[in-house]
Write a protein that holds these residues in place. Structure first.
Motif, mmCIF file in Angstrom:
data_model
loop_
_atom_site.group_PDB
_atom_site.id
_atom_site.type_symbol
_atom_site.label_atom_id
_atom_site.label_comp_id
_atom_site.label_asym_id
_atom_site.label_seq_id
_atom_site.Cartn_x
_atom_site.Cartn_y
_atom_site.Cartn_z
ATOM 1 N N GLY A 115 0.589 -1.244 0.056
ATOM 2 C CA GLY A 115 0.049 0.055 0.033
ATOM 3 C C GLY A 115 0.843 1.180 0.173
ATOM 4 N N TYR A 116 0.219 2.338 -0.055
ATOM 5 C CA TYR A 116 0.892 3.687 -0.053
ATOM 6 C C TYR A 116 0.573 4.744 1.005
ATOM 7 C CZ TYR A 116 2.259 1.548 -4.610
ATOM 8 O OH TYR A 116 2.564 0.722 -5.403
ATOM 9 N N LYS A 117 -0.449 4.388 2.001
ATOM 10 C CA LYS A 117 -0.956 5.375 2.888
ATOM 11 C C LYS A 117 -0.151 5.080 3.988
ATOM 12 C CE LYS A 117 -4.934 6.712 5.391
ATOM 13 N NZ LYS A 117 -6.506 6.364 5.645
ATOM 14 N N PRO A 118 0.522 6.367 4.557
ATOM 15 C CA PRO A 118 1.483 6.117 5.471
ATOM 16 C C PRO A 118 0.574 5.841 6.853
ATOM 17 C CG PRO A 118 1.956 8.205 4.453
ATOM 18 C CD PRO A 118 0.553 7.617 3.827
ATOM 19 N N ILE A 119 1.034 5.123 7.840
ATOM 20 C CA ILE A 119 0.401 4.915 9.060
ATOM 21 C C ILE A 119 1.415 5.535 10.293
ATOM 22 C CG2 ILE A 119 -0.786 2.897 8.607
ATOM 23 C CD1 ILE A 119 1.108 1.035 9.935
ATOM 24 N N PHE A 120 1.025 5.936 11.498
ATOM 25 C CA PHE A 120 1.650 6.720 12.368
ATOM 26 C C PHE A 120 1.501 5.759 13.710
ATOM 27 C CE2 PHE A 120 0.462 9.416 9.551
ATOM 28 C CZ PHE A 120 1.793 10.481 9.290
ATOM 29 N N ARG A 121 2.756 5.584 14.319
ATOM 30 C CA ARG A 121 2.732 4.924 15.617
ATOM 31 C C ARG A 121 3.545 5.549 16.808
ATOM 32 N NH1 ARG A 121 3.334 -1.341 14.500
ATOM 33 N NH2 ARG A 121 5.273 -0.806 13.243
ATOM 34 N N ARG A 122 3.176 5.326 18.155
ATOM 35 C CA ARG A 122 4.369 5.890 18.969
ATOM 36 C C ARG A 122 5.097 4.769 19.400
ATOM 37 N NH1 ARG A 122 3.072 11.068 20.128
ATOM 38 N NH2 ARG A 122 0.621 11.563 20.398
ATOM 39 N N ARG A 123 6.370 5.297 19.364
ATOM 40 C CA ARG A 123 7.655 4.412 19.989
ATOM 41 C C ARG A 123 7.505 4.459 21.378
ATOM 42 N NH1 ARG A 123 13.188 6.432 17.480
ATOM 43 N NH2 ARG A 123 12.349 5.313 15.595
ATOM 44 N N VAL A 124 8.007 2.964 22.184
ATOM 45 C CA VAL A 124 7.900 3.149 23.570
ATOM 46 C C VAL A 124 9.104 4.022 24.049
ATOM 47 C CG1 VAL A 124 8.366 1.799 25.342
ATOM 48 C CG2 VAL A 124 7.305 0.819 23.421
ATOM 49 N N PRO A 125 9.098 4.931 24.936
ATOM 50 C CA PRO A 125 9.762 5.868 25.602
ATOM 51 C C PRO A 125 10.979 5.140 25.969
ATOM 52 C CG PRO A 125 7.465 6.164 26.261
ATOM 53 C CD PRO A 125 7.335 4.995 25.587
ATOM 54 N N GLY A 126 12.185 5.685 25.894
ATOM 55 C CA GLY A 126 13.209 5.007 26.558
ATOM 56 C C GLY A 126 13.884 4.010 25.775
ATOM 57 N N THR A 127 13.444 3.736 24.355
ATOM 58 C CA THR A 127 14.082 2.760 23.625
ATOM 59 C C THR A 127 14.672 3.174 22.284
ATOM 60 O OG1 THR A 127 11.844 1.967 22.700
ATOM 61 C CG2 THR A 127 12.580 0.731 24.741
ATOM 62 N N PRO A 128 15.766 3.970 22.620
ATOM 63 C CA PRO A 128 16.288 4.311 21.335
ATOM 64 C C PRO A 128 17.301 3.070 20.524
ATOM 65 C CG PRO A 128 17.929 4.993 22.988
ATOM 66 C CD PRO A 128 16.443 4.493 23.687
ATOM 67 N N LEU A 129 17.247 3.563 19.278
ATOM 68 C CA LEU A 129 17.905 2.481 18.419
ATOM 69 C C LEU A 129 19.462 2.316 18.683
ATOM 70 C CD1 LEU A 129 16.583 3.227 14.884
ATOM 71 C CD2 LEU A 129 15.834 1.326 16.214
ATOM 72 N N LEU A 130 19.925 1.137 18.938
ATOM 73 C CA LEU A 130 21.090 0.643 19.277
ATOM 74 C C LEU A 130 22.059 1.304 17.969
ATOM 75 C CD1 LEU A 130 21.120 -2.756 20.565
ATOM 76 C CD2 LEU A 130 21.165 -0.471 22.024
ATOM 77 N N PRO A 131 23.392 1.863 18.363
ATOM 78 C CA PRO A 131 24.177 2.233 17.205
ATOM 79 C C PRO A 131 24.413 1.077 16.255
ATOM 80 C CG PRO A 131 25.002 3.039 19.533
ATOM 81 C CD PRO A 131 23.673 2.082 19.830
ATOM 82 N N GLU A 132 24.693 -0.049 16.723
ATOM 83 C CA GLU A 132 25.107 -1.277 15.720
ATOM 84 C C GLU A 132 23.657 -1.440 14.894
ATOM 85 O OE1 GLU A 132 27.451 -3.196 13.845
ATOM 86 O OE2 GLU A 132 28.128 -2.741 16.208
ATOM 87 N N MET A 133 22.611 -1.314 15.440
ATOM 88 C CA MET A 133 21.325 -1.317 14.408
ATOM 89 C C MET A 133 21.363 -0.382 13.524
ATOM 90 S SD MET A 133 17.330 -1.720 15.580
ATOM 91 C CE MET A 133 17.688 -3.027 16.828
ATOM 92 N N ALA A 134 21.546 0.814 14.043
ATOM 93 C CA ALA A 134 21.558 2.018 12.894
ATOM 94 C C ALA A 134 22.631 1.767 11.637
ATOM 95 C CB ALA A 134 21.985 3.338 13.745
#
Length: 445
Positions: A115-134
């Motif tokens: 599909g092409y319609k964006p969806i929006f969701r909340r990210r759990v507070p305090g769980t930034p992406l790990l540098p290795e994942m980035a």
């Protein structure tokens, strides 16, 4: 790759307001991921804006083709995949934003496949992406697009199969590379290598290793048209298909090829050789040529891998170099060769690879130069084939090779330089390399 890199999302959080969503869309569109791609930015802004309209149903491919890409309302989607090809790249750019400069965002958006319609969701507070994942996000290679492609002829399936196999191979190598990096023993027993690389990285906190994009090479071999730097920077890959008189099957081949980022085995192994130096160098990051930026080229110290046929960034430095990796302009599929612009008496003007049933000889060029702003350094590694490129990286990480080269130069500190290597292999043996020419620029370092 999972949605938004598998970032945790908490259920039951308040629904984001229209204004929150609008501001997020604007931030993503203004990010570095979209700075040089007006077409993808327009794509995001259009579908994002439509998603803000209350009760708006799914956004259809035909609508996007008309409103964003200027196609006629009745254009044939089975013959023109422009929306699907760009949607694949758009999803990757959005994911990269939330893995890097948007890592702090508490609200994330995604465009689900199919599909092409964006969806929006909340990210759990305090769980930034790990540098290795980035870091991994910057090198993940997409292997498919969920939108079904029209039926293909047998030649088309061959091209798509090649793309998928290359992508899978690189994904496997990425996993192996992460293990290899953690097990590395650094500079043990390599004082000359340590001297060179620490001087190269001096004053830098991060070094980018920019991988070539074999999608460009494949497209040029199909179309016999060179891709311009502007089209590459703007991700306007579809121009390749529009410029060539190709059958519908070949047009779909090109669109499928550009839906993937492909790296040849030897080029990836060259990057792996350098990543093994990580424990004693600033942070090393794998980057894709198609997502690198002119700002990074001007400001950073970095390593470019692959000739300009697959890594157009190489063209920025070609004019500074004596040894140039060139190609037959009439036949895009032909073997490359090295041009020696100012040959010395004992040198050849052109070095051409040789291949027969029992032996193979290729060439690779290493250049150690200042970056365009003079604030850092750049290393370029390019071979007449990807295995020759790997051998070039091996030269720069070999204590024996670098110590011998330093002795030849009769210096304590490496100046900027160029090296031309001949790589050869007899049937059933491993590759070996011989330095056949070099240039040193002591006043430039």
């Amino acid at each position: 790759m999972g949605s938004q890199l598998n970032a945790p999302v908490e259920e039951g959080l308040d629904e984001p307001s229209v204004e929150e969503r609008r501001q997020l869309i604007d931030r993503v569109a203004a990010s570095a991921q979209f700075r040089r791609s007006a077409r993808l930015r327009d794509f995001l802004l259009y579908v994002g804006g439509q998603s803000l309209k209350e009760g708006r149903p799914e956004i259809h491919e035909q609508e996007i083709g008309t409103k964003v890409f200027g196609r006629s309302p009745s254009y044939d989607r089975s013959q023109d995949n422009i929306v699907r090809v760009n949607a694949t790249e758009l999803r990757k750019r959005i994911e990269l934003y939330f893995a890097t400069e948007g890592g702090h965002e508490t609200l994330v958006l995604e465009i689900p496949r199919g599909g092409y319609k964006p969806i929006f969701r909340r990210r759990v507070p305090g769980t930034p992406l790990l540098p290795e994942m980035a870091a991994e996000t910057e090198t993940v290679l997409e292997t498919s697009d969920a939108t079904p492609m029209p039926p293909r002829s047998r030649p088309s399936l061959i091209w798509v199969g090649l793309c998928v196999m290359l992508a899978i191979a690189c994904a496997v190598l990425l996993v192996q590379n992460l293990t290899f990096r953690s097990a590395s023993t650094g500079w043990a027993g390599r004082p000359t290598v340590e001297l060179f690389w620490k001087d190269f990285a001096k004053g830098q906190t991060e070094i980018d290793i920019v991988l070539p994009d074999a999608s460009v090479t494949l497209s040029e071999e199909i179309t016999h048209h060179r891709m311009s730097m502007n089209d590459f920077l703007d991700h306007n890959f579809i121009n390749q298909a529009e410029q060539a008189s190709l059958s519908p099957d070949r047009v779909r081949d090109l669109q499928g090829i550009f839906g993937h980022t492909l790296v040849m085995l030897g080029d990836f192994l060259a990057a792996q050789q350098i990543l093994a130096l990580t424990p004693m160098l600033p942070s090393l990051r794998l980057q894709q040529a198609r997502s690198y930026t002119t700002d990074a080229i001007k400001q950073n110290s970095f390593i470019l891998i692959g000739g300009r046929k697959a890594n157009p960034w190489m063209g920025l430095f070609d004019g500074q170099m004596n040894f140039s990796l060139d190609f037959d302009t009439e036949r895009a599929e032909s073997l490359s060769h090295v041009t020696n612009r100012h040959p010395r008496p004992e040198e050849q003007a052109v070095y051409t690879p040789r291949m027969d049933a029992n032996a193979f000889a290729g060439y690779s060029v290493i250049a150690y130069l200042p970056n365009p702003s003079g604030t850092g350094n750049v290393i370029t590694l390019a071979g007449t084939d990807s295995e020759a490129t790997r051998v070039a990286a091996e030269f720069l990480t070999s204590e024996t090779s670098m110590a011998k080269f330093r002795s030849t130069l009769k210096v304590k500190k490496f100046p900027h330089f160029e090296v031309l290597l001949k790589t050869s292999r007899l049937s059933g043996t491993s590759f070996n390399a011989e330095m056949v020419a070099y240039r040193a620029y002591p006043d430039n370092n």
